[in-house]
Scaffold this active site. Structure first.
Site, PDB file in Angstrom:
ATOM      1  NE  ARG A 348      -3.727   0.345   2.644  1.00  0.00           N
ATOM      2  CZ  ARG A 348      -4.556   0.475   3.514  1.00  0.00           C
ATOM      3  NH1 ARG A 348      -4.629  -0.308   4.376  1.00  0.00           N
ATOM      4  NH2 ARG A 348      -5.324   1.655   3.602  1.00  0.00           N
ATOM      5  CD  GLU A 444      -0.887  28.420 -13.430  1.00  0.00           C
ATOM      6  OE1 GLU A 444      -0.575  28.420 -14.712  1.00  0.00           O
ATOM      7  OE2 GLU A 444      -1.073  29.290 -12.855  1.00  0.00           O
ATOM      8  CD  GLU A 446      -9.387  18.616 -16.270  1.00  0.00           C
ATOM      9  OE1 GLU A 446      -9.638  17.759 -15.455  1.00  0.00           O
ATOM     10  OE2 GLU A 446      -9.189  18.565 -17.567  1.00  0.00           O
TER      11      GLU A 446
END
Length: 688
Positions: A348, A444, A446
């Site tokens: 993980r 800045e 998408e």
């Protein structure tokens, strides 16, 4: 060596610190250099000498207004610290990268405000303006004025070419008249604009007498009186209000009502208007001028990559140190063991720790490149490969920023869940990191739209490859495409985990992916272009093609830069652990591309999958005893560590107890207890 680095106090983390295969101090000096480590210690000392730079108690959230005040105070007062003075700006480039990351640990909101006001704003003027704008640059760097950057409008964000704000030239007065025809044309989301900005770079459609539109151009605009902070007549400027996070940043909107500015306020490097009203430009192609005008945005994207890297370091600091201390379960009749010992927990967290190191090295590298370009520009130094460097950096930052945002988005969420219930506490600090990083996936550019800038740049190379062209770019990110045909003929040949885990073999696999996806993306686009408009052909080529192409290109470059860095180490222990980190990140990220390897015939049978899975699990296990020391290298100092779970002493439960008991009202009855009693008694009486 490392004389400024102090040993950590004894505590629960000693068990793993003693097991580390390398000296964490030597690693820190290798990654950052001794002079940068010394510089950072000096900055930490300066910050601790001023109460306003000591992080607030994280047990509760300050009011919206208080957050604004704190970040504003830090933004302007940072310039008063010796390490942040004007003369230091033009010192060691690596100092600038180091300061940026320290500021992020201190206060992400103040970092963004500071980076816009004293970084992006003056560097954009330098890059887009000429000598007539020099005073604005030094007034900004010295703090006399506070800048904002206004490109996005409510109605247009990514499609900047279609903005509606106009700047009409008046030949009689030799002025431009700025106007917002409707609310959709209002500039929005500009940092510093909501409450503080005195000046802004504003993009508007340049309209000449006769109604001729020369498309989007940047202008310097006086927004507020620097003495009173009141807006000038003809301007409506305001704040956009509370956000998910980063509420210390005053994101604002502005509308113009026939607002006049001098002709010379046009940033005229790429296009100018004479007093007589003649438009002049060195570019014949408007698209090239448009691209040159937006080139300044690479600065913001490089800063965001640094933001992402710092958030990753902070989140992994909390989760790794907590995992080393937290004990649950164990063999029957035996003692409980640290959750870090479990394979599932290693899987993980440790790949994300590897990703954090990749981002750390990559962000330091790309940040140094960007800051050097800025300093060279201020010094009048012209790079012989400036055009190629600008294009390559634009492509890298346009792909690197989305990938960094996505990596850290997932990393912080995994860290939060890996700390279970305690990770959900405000005092754990992970929620704040998660919310702050969330903005990196949007501003800045998408992410899904921005990354198309990278694939558009790559797409043009396939015809050149077919013509046998050799590639030699300043940063070397696509030079391997010179051998694209040979690479596409290669096959998977690894026979062991040791072979698979060698960074050179992982890089070869990534090079095949880039070449294969470049070829397929180009052919997909060309096929679609025969039956539809090129605009739609490109749109219909994104999923599984162009987006994946851009991602593997950036992943390859990040691994390449890390591998180049680790080979520079003369310490075999440092080189060994960094090799494992590079291999783990590479193998772990390759897992998402398994179908492509089989689709393209690079691999057959089960060998690739089996070796990949074994490599990831083996490397997680091999790195397990090193992870606490690896965190010690990149962790923020305790006074900037805003988590009760992630302090360097490892005293998790002591810090939790202090947090539980220190919170105002934690052990007292609520002020409204009488009302509850009255409601309860009234309810009982009604039932009787």
């Amino acid at each position: 060596m490392a004389k400024y680095l102090q040993d950590f106090s004894n505590g629960p983390l000693d068990y793993y610190r003693k097991k580390a295969s390398f000296d964490w101090k030597k690693m820190k000096v290798f990654l950052f250099t001794e002079e940068v480590v010394e510089f950072k210690q000096q900055v930490y000392k300066e910050l601790q000498e001023h109460s306003m730079f000591i992080p607030q108690d994280i047990l509760s959230t300050p009011s919206f207004e208080e957050q604004r005040k704190i970040s504003a105070a830090r933004t302007v007062n940072l310039l008063k610290l010796p390490s942040f003075s004007l003369d230091k700006i033009f010192a060691n480039v690596k100092f600038q990268v180091a300061k940026l990351k320290i500021m992020i640990d201190l206060d992400p909101s103040a970092t963004i405000k500071n980076s816009i006001a004293y970084g992006m704003f003056p560097s954009a003027i330098q890059g887009l303006g000429t000598d007539r704008h020099t005073d604005y640059i030094f007034d900004s760097l010295s703090g006399k004025i506070i800048g904002a950057y206004c490109l996005t409008e409510f109605g247009h964000g990514s499609n900047a070419k279609s903005i509606q704000t106009t700047a009409t030239y008046d030949k009689k007065s030799k002025e431009f008249i700025l106007h917002s025809p409707n609310f959709e044309a209002a500039k929005c989301w500009a940092g510093n604009l909501g409450e503080m900005a005195t000046h802004a770079i504003v993009y508007a459609q340049l309209i000449m007498p006769g109604g001729i539109n020369h498309s989007m151009h940047p202008f310097i605009v006086n927004i507020r009186d620097p003495d009173t902070f009141l807006p000038y007549p003809g301007i409506i400027v305001g704040d956009m209000g509370e956000k998910i996070a980063l509420n210390g940043v005053d994101n604002g909107f502005v509308m113009f009502n026939q607002y006049r500015i001098p002709r010379v306020n046009l940033l005229n490097k790429n296009g100018d208007v004479t007093e007589e009203g003649k438009y002049v430009t060195p570019y014949k192609d408007p698209n090239k001028r448009h691209g040159a005008s937006l080139g300044a945005l690479s600065v913001g994207r490089v800063v965001i990559i640094g933001l992402c890297s710092t958030y990753a370091n902070s989140a992994l600091t909390v989760a790794i140190r907590y995992a080393a201390v937290r004990k649950q379960f164990g063999p029957e009749g035996g003692e409980e063991v640290s959750i870090l010992e479990y394979q599932s927990h290693q899987h993980r967290l440790i790949p994300y720790l590897a990703a954090a190191y990749i981002l750390q090295i990559f962000s330091e590298y790309i940040g140094t490149v960007q800051f050097q370009i800025i300093l060279d520009s201020f010094g009048g130094i012209q790079n012989e490969q400036s055009v190629e460097l600008g294009l390559e950096l634009h492509a890298i930052s346009s792909g690197g920023k989305p990938l960094a945002g996505w990596i850290v988005r997932d990393a912080v969420q995994e860290c939060r869940e890996a700390c279970a219930g305690h990770g959900y506490l405000k005092a754990a600090g992970l929620g704040d990191i998660r919310n702050s990083n969330d903005a990196n996936c949007t501003y800045e550019g998408e992410n899904h739209i921005l990354i198309q800038q990278t694939s558009n740049w790559l797409l043009k190379f396939w015809p050149l490859i077919l013509n046998g062209q050799q590639f030699k770019f300043p940063l070397g990110s696509v030079d391997f495409l010179s051998n694209a045909r040979e690479i596409l003929n290669s096959k998977f040949t690894c026979k062991s985990v040791e072979q698979f885990a060698h960074p050179e073999n992982i890089l070869k696999m990534y090079q095949w992916l880039v070449c294969y996806l470049l070829k397929n993306s180009y052919e997909k686009y060309e096929t679609l272009s025969k039956t539809m408009d090129p605009f739609w052909a490109r749109s219909e080529s994104q999923v599984y093609y162009l987006k994946n192409l851009a991602i593997v290109y950036i992943q390859h470059f990040m691994i390449q830069r890390t591998y180049i860095t680790l080979l520079e180490s003369q310490d075999p222990q440092i080189q060994a652990v960094l090799t494992k980190i590079t291999a783990l990140y590479g193998a772990w990220t390759l897992e998402k591309h398994i179908p492509t390897f089989y689709e393209g015939g690079y691999a057959t049978g089960s060998g690739l999958v089996t070796l990949l899975h074994s490599t990831v699990l083996n490397l997680c296990k091999d790195l397990k005893n090193d992870v606490v020391a690896l965190i010690d290298v990149i962790a923020p100092p305790d006074f900037l560590n805003k988590s009760v779970l992630g302090k360097s002493d490892g005293l998790v439960y002591k810090h939790l107890e202090d947090a539980m008991l220190r919170r105002p009202g934690a052990t007292s009855r609520p002020s409204w207890w009488k009302e509850i009693n009255e409601w309860n008694n009234a309810s009982l009486k009604s039932k009787l």
